[in-house]
Design an enzyme around this catalytic site. Structure first.
Site, mmCIF file in Angstrom:
data_model
loop_
_atom_site.group_PDB
_atom_site.id
_atom_site.type_symbol
_atom_site.label_atom_id
_atom_site.label_comp_id
_atom_site.label_asym_id
_atom_site.label_seq_id
_atom_site.Cartn_x
_atom_site.Cartn_y
_atom_site.Cartn_z
ATOM 1 N N THR A 104 0.849 -1.190 0.000
ATOM 2 C CA THR A 104 0.000 0.000 0.000
ATOM 3 C C THR A 104 0.885 1.240 0.000
ATOM 4 O OG1 THR A 104 -0.126 0.391 2.392
ATOM 5 C CG2 THR A 104 -1.528 -1.356 1.501
ATOM 6 N N CYS A 105 0.252 2.389 0.257
ATOM 7 C CA CYS A 105 1.007 3.640 0.196
ATOM 8 C C CYS A 105 2.018 3.782 1.323
ATOM 9 C CB CYS A 105 0.049 4.833 0.222
ATOM 10 S SG CYS A 105 -0.926 4.948 1.734
ATOM 11 N N GLU B 122 -9.502 3.007 2.826
ATOM 12 C CA GLU B 122 -8.905 2.382 1.651
ATOM 13 C C GLU B 122 -8.240 1.040 1.954
ATOM 14 O OE1 GLU B 122 -8.140 5.735 2.028
ATOM 15 O OE2 GLU B 122 -8.567 6.759 0.132
#
Length: 456
Positions: A51-52, A121
């Site tokens: 993920t980020c 998210e």
């Protein structure tokens, strides 16, 4: 010692190391799960979650003795794919096993380990990681159950606490920061350029619509902008129209994580005059040159900025959410332990049933189908059920205490039984996942939010 399969995770996240190191580890490491399964390592299955602000790989290995070799192989393959040294990778990755793995993934899926606590998210990214592993044939049944349970726990946290009520996310906090920095807070009057067409770009487009933004253009280095705007609105850009859009832009948002990086020199060369520009870089590997923030009239917002600005959630909601996660993790761990107990109980019952049937046959051969023979058979079967009661109860008690292996060892020692704990076939052999556990419509709903690593 007998028992259940062992869960292992290797974790590199913003909680332990800087985002630059996370980005380096994540680079080109998406295929590590497949490569590890193709090697001679003991890893039976693997799922990657990128993920980020994290890179994590979850593995299943046959027994605890295999964990060091499994960890070593994963580190070797990540080093090979990223060009970093094995020492660097080993230092950056935190190893977790058994209940630690379960609690960590459940916390991650619920947004409790995110830069923005309670972000929405990440739950979609967990679902997508499972989807992709199933499609690639790297997910075993145990890992499928683990990730599905994490998704259910995330839903419980969202429905039973106030963490998700404000709809906070990395994107929403970034847009709030941009609003605070802007001379004109009205998004409807801004010219906006989005880089990328992945899930973060989609989430950004949705939030921009909620803020009444109308002038949104989308650029994709891979040429997917036309298809993106066809379903979400906006104007598609290509190389020939990008420069003009950047000259008129008030806000640019990087969501792609691709190799197409916008450099400070590119912006400096544009005919923008004194027009202010807010650059929001949500890509872990940077869509925008970090030097962009040093230009006159340019404000740069990145993931570090988002993490610093993320609001703190109420302590009561956090405690409630953590309680839900811990309860769910313990329930899942207990279920895993019971699988070993069930296998042992089945083995013992099969053994005793075999002995019983042999004795019953002797009675029938000697006395035929007489009433006396039937009474003897009935008494033998009732006695066998009584004899099995205590061993069955003890099997479940020991499994609940994490000692199923002791029980299995005792059966092997006393009766010479070989207890085979049911596990999913190794993905090394099957090529596709034989256990999905996903029904038709549910599978269609598992698209979820994409990893920020998806190139646009």
């Amino acid at each position: 010692m007998g028992g259940t399969v062992v869960l292992l995770s290797l974790v590199a996240s913003h909680s332990d190391i800087d985002l630059e190191t996370v980005a380096k580890i994540s680079a080109d490491a998406s295929q590590v799960a497949s490569v590890v399964l193709a090697s001679a390592s003991p890893v039976a299955g693997a799922i990657t979650l990128a993920t980020c602000n994290r890179y994590e790989i979850y593995c299943e290995v046959p027994q605890s003795e295999d964990v060091p070799a499994a960890r070593s192989e994963v580190i070797t393959q990540i080093a090979a794919s990223t060009g970093l040294s094995e020492a660097t990778i080993s230092t950056a990755l935190v190893s977790k096993t058994e209940t630690e793995v379960i609690e960590h993934l459940f916390s991650v899926g619920a947004g409790l380990d995110s830069a923005v606590i309670g972000e929405r998210e990440i739950a979609g990214q967990v679902r997508r990681a499972l989807n992709e592993a199933q499609a690639a044939g790297t997910a075993t049944g145990s890992l499928v159950r683990l990730f599905q349970a994490a998704s259910r726990t995330a839903k419980d946290v969202g429905s039973r606490t106030s963490l998700g009520s404000r709809g906070l996310s990395v994107v929403s906090v970034a847009l709030d920061l941009a609003t605070d920095l802007s001379r004109e807070p009205d998004w409807g009057s801004k010219n906006i350029v989005i880089f990328g067409t992945g899930a973060y770009a989609g989430a950004t487009m949705s939030l921009l619509r909620e803020r009444a933004a109308h002038n949104v253009s989308v650029f994709s280095a891979s040429g997917r902008s036309e298809a993106f705007v066809a379903t979400r609105g906006g104007t598609a850009l290509d190389e020939s129209t990008l420069e003009a859009a950047l000259e008129a832009a008030d806000v640019i948002i990087g969501c792609s994580g691709s190799d197409h990086r916008l450099m400070a020199a590119d912006i400096a060369s544009l005919d923008r005059g004194s027009r202010p520009l807010i650059a929001i870089d949500l890509a872990l590997t940077h869509d925008f040159d970090p030097e962009l923030g040093s230009l006159a009239n340019v404000e740069l917002i990145n993931l570090e900025s988002v993490r610093m600005a993320a609001p703190e959630e109420q302590a009561q909601s956090l405690r409630q959410a953590r309680g839900i996660v811990l309860d769910a993790a313990e329930a899942f761990a207990a279920e895993q332990r019971e699988r070993a107990a069930d296998a042992a109980i089945v083995a013992l019952r099969r053994h005793t049933q075999k002995v019983l049937e042999a004795e019953v046959e002797k009675v029938r051969a000697q006395h035929g189908c007489t009433a006396a023979a039937e009474e003897v058979e009935f008494a033998m079967r009732r006695m066998m059920r009584q004899l099995l009661h205590v061993p069955t109860v003890r099997a479940r008690e020991l499994a609940a205490a994490g000692r199923a292996g002791d029980y299995i060892d005792a059966l092997e020692t006393l009766y010479g039984l070989e207890v085979e704990v049911p596990v999913a076939p190794s993905m090394k052999k099957s090529g596709t996942c034989p256990v999905t556990g996903i029904q038709g419509t549910e599978a269609g709903n598992l698209a979820g939010a994409d990893s920020i690593q998806q190139a646009g």
